[in-house]
Design an enzyme around this catalytic site. Structure first.
Site, short mmCIF file in Angstrom:
data_model
loop_
_atom_site.label_atom_id
_atom_site.label_comp_id
_atom_site.label_asym_id
_atom_site.label_seq_id
_atom_site.Cartn_x
_atom_site.Cartn_y
_atom_site.Cartn_z
N SER A 11 -6.11 -5.56 4.17
CA SER A 11 -6.12 -5.34 2.67
C SER A 11 -4.64 -5.93 1.87
CB SER A 11 -6.12 -4.09 2.20
OG SER A 11 -5.12 -3.17 2.72
N SER A 12 -3.60 -6.15 2.94
CA SER A 12 -2.44 -6.71 2.49
C SER A 12 -1.64 -7.31 3.61
CB SER A 12 -1.65 -5.62 2.07
OG SER A 12 -1.21 -4.67 3.12
N GLY A 13 -0.52 -7.90 3.54
CA GLY A 13 0.43 -8.38 4.53
C GLY A 13 -0.37 -9.57 5.41
N LYS A 40 -10.84 -8.10 -2.69
CA LYS A 40 -11.91 -8.81 -3.55
C LYS A 40 -11.66 -10.24 -3.47
CE LYS A 40 -12.69 -4.92 -7.20
NZ LYS A 40 -12.37 -4.79 -8.68
N ASP A 53 -11.62 3.22 7.73
CA ASP A 53 -10.31 4.10 8.23
C ASP A 53 -10.31 4.08 9.70
OD1 ASP A 53 -8.30 5.88 8.97
OD2 ASP A 53 -8.74 7.27 7.34
N SER A 131 1.27 -5.39 18.07
CA SER A 131 2.40 -4.51 18.23
C SER A 131 3.68 -4.69 17.49
CB SER A 131 2.91 -4.65 19.94
OG SER A 131 4.03 -4.03 20.20
N TYR A 145 7.15 5.83 15.76
CA TYR A 145 6.69 4.59 15.32
C TYR A 145 6.91 3.73 16.82
CZ TYR A 145 6.47 -0.38 13.91
OH TYR A 145 6.08 -1.63 13.66
N ALA A 147 7.20 4.60 19.78
CA ALA A 147 6.54 5.14 20.86
C ALA A 147 4.97 4.59 20.79
CB ALA A 147 6.51 6.76 20.80
N LYS A 149 4.19 1.66 19.53
CA LYS A 149 4.11 0.34 19.93
C LYS A 149 4.45 0.01 21.32
CE LYS A 149 2.88 -1.02 15.63
NZ LYS A 149 1.53 -1.44 15.53
N THR A 180 6.58 -8.32 3.87
CA THR A 180 5.44 -7.64 3.48
C THR A 180 5.66 -6.33 3.00
OG1 THR A 180 4.91 -6.60 5.72
CG2 THR A 180 4.03 -8.63 5.34
#
Length: 273
Positions: A11-13, A40, A53, A131, A145, A147, A149, A180
């Site tokens: 949805s982004s980035g 969209k 999700d 990763s 975080y 941990a 990755k 991003t």
């Protein structure tokens, strides 16, 4: 050759940017994310947005089942969904830490398990796991975080060995600082988690470093860095096992590998002064 591709966190980035390029290249691209309204543009271009999700098994199963019913295969799975939970080990709740693992690791693993039988029977497929350079190094206030990755790295290496016999490629993507919304999603919750604690001064310094690194012009462009790599992986019959790109990714991982813990600790802490 056109391929059926499933991308999470699209949805982004970097996920959305790469999806746009892959659609332009003629692939059938399914994009999955919680915020379907943010995709969209992808639908208008010919993509197939799906609400999912990654931490909910029912959502994951429904998405995979729908794609297989329509196309009978998934050629490329890009496990890209994830977020960064930052705050001190002392103050982050175990419940919040478990949620971080549910999204960044177990959601990835669950989706992979559901797709693997079909790739195995086809004796073909590529799985890309996002990763981070953070999967090879560490920063203050990022214990949970990092941990997740580090876990993604080990998970992917084992998966690669298991699936090689079925002609399935497993690729680890290790982005550095990319321009991003990742930095924005990370910093405010971190500041909230550390507010009125002994770690608040450190959190403010880390937030400044993150903002300086992830915002343009300092952060690398998704298109110039990650999108081109994803396109290359999709086209390749035998992609590399790892792709590392983005601001600081290569030098920071090099320093982590060769400088030793004490010197690397100093390098990292010098960045948050």
């Amino acid at each position: 050759m056109s391929k059926v591709i499933l991308i999470t966190g699209a949805s982004s980035g970097i996920g959305k940017d790469a999806a746009i390029q892959l659609i332009k290249e003629g692939h059938k691209v399914y994009t999955a994310a919680r915020r379907i309204e943010k995709m969209k543009e992808l639908q208008e271009m010919g993509g197939f947005p799906m609400q999912m999700d990654v931490a909910k098994n029912e959502d994951v199963k429904n998405v995979v089942d729908q794609i297989l019913q329509k196309d009978g295969k998934i050629d490329v799975l890009w496990n890209n969904a994830g977020y960064g939970l930052y705050g001190s080990v002392e103050n982050i709740s175990i419940a919040a830490a478990k949620k971080q693992f549910e999204v960044n690791l177990f959601g990835l693993a669950n989706l992979t398990q559901k797709v693997l039988p079909y790739m195995r029977k086809a004796k073909s497929g590529t799985i890309i796991n996002t990763s981070s350079m953070g999967g090879k190094m560490y920063t203050p206030l990022g214990a949970w975080y990092h941990a997740t990755k580090h876990a993604v790295e080990g998970f992917s290496d084992c998966l690669r060995l298991e699936t090689k016999q079925f002609n399935i490629n497993v690729v680890v993507l290790e982005p550095g600082a990319i321009a991003t919304e990742f930095g924005d999603v990370l910093t405010q919750p971190m500041l909230d988690n550390c507010k009125n604690t002994a770690y608040e001064p450190m959190a403010k310094l880390v937030a400044k470093t993150v903002n300086d690194s992830y915002h343009k012009p300092n952060g690398a462009s998704p298109r110039s860095v990650i999108t081109n790599i994803i396109s290359k992986i999709v086209r390749s019959k035998k992609p590399k096992t790892r792709y590392r790109a983005g601001k600081w990714a290569k030098p920071m991982v090099w320093m982590r590998l060769y400088l030793g813990d004490r010197i690397f600790d100093k390098v990292i802490m010098n960045e948050v002064k």
